[in-house]
Design a protein around this motif. Structure first.
Motif, PDB file in Angstrom:
ATOM      1  N   CYS A  53      71.645  80.753  -4.764  1.00 50.35           N
ATOM      2  CA  CYS A  53      71.532  81.647  -4.778  1.00 50.35           C
ATOM      3  C   CYS A  53      71.554  82.976  -4.080  1.00 50.35           C
ATOM      4  N   HIS A  58      71.845  86.214  -6.024  1.00 51.11           N
ATOM      5  CA  HIS A  58      70.443  85.807  -6.856  1.00 51.11           C
ATOM      6  C   HIS A  58      70.331  87.477  -6.954  1.00 51.11           C
ATOM      7  N   CYS A  61      66.552  88.780  -5.183  1.00 51.79           N
ATOM      8  CA  CYS A  61      65.603  87.087  -5.469  1.00 51.79           C
ATOM      9  C   CYS A  61      65.435  86.432  -3.698  1.00 51.79           C
ATOM     10  N   TRP A 103      70.449  79.788 -11.749  1.00 51.89           N
ATOM     11  CA  TRP A 103      70.707  79.910 -10.661  1.00 51.89           C
ATOM     12  C   TRP A 103      69.868  79.104  -9.727  1.00 51.89           C
ATOM     13  N   CYS A 105      66.689  78.689  -8.096  1.00 49.73           N
ATOM     14  CA  CYS A 105      65.764  79.238  -7.344  1.00 49.73           C
ATOM     15  C   CYS A 105      65.101  78.826  -9.277  1.00 49.73           C
TER      16      CYS A 105
HETATM   17 ZN   LIG Z   1      67.741  82.492  -7.128  1.00 45.53          ZN
END
Ligand SMILES: [Zn+2]
Length: 130
Positions: A53, A58, A61, A103, A105
């Motif tokens: 990320c 990202h 995020c 991603w 996360c």
């Molecule tokens: Zn992320």
């Protein structure tokens, strides 16, 4: 300690395990494709990139928040990464393949990850009939 670039990073392995469990066949580290994607599914003409990320920016995020110090340095560096990613995705699509970005996360929830992968691949199920 080895200075060799680590190819089998943790996040990528999680995605591979997830695909494997669902029975999808894939190839790894295809150097002939733009961006040398981590995971390629020839049957679906889909490449999967697993992105951190922070380094890949990202959107929206919390893990992609930029450091407050040295802002010029970080903005230039991270903007360059994002631009390179956009070019890579465009090149892959220009070859008639599609890209899925996973991603980092998103790896925390294996169920959601599985759902995302499955939905994307199902939508591309007929793409090998070219
Ligand atoms: Zn992320």
């Amino acid at each position: 300690m080895s200075a060799v670039k680590q190819k089998n990073t943790g996040p990528e392995i999680l995605v591979r395990q997830c695909l494997h469990r669902m029975g999808f066949r894939f190839r790894l580290h295809v150097n002939s494709m733009p961006g040398k994607p981590d995971i390629v599914l020839p049957k679906y003409r889909v490449v999967v990139f697993v992105h951190g990320c922070f380094w890949h920016g990202h959107p929206e995020c919390s893990k992609s928040r930029r450091p407050s110090g040295n802002a010029d340095y970080w903005n230039a560096k991270l903007d360059r990464n994002i631009e390179r990613d956009a070019n890579t995705l465009a090149e892959v699509r220009a070859r008639g393949w599609d890209c899925l970005v996973v991603w980092q996360c998103e790896l925390r929830n294996q169920e959601e990850l599985a759902g995302k992968l499955q939905a994307f691949l199902q939508a591309h199920a007929g793409n090998n009939q070219v």
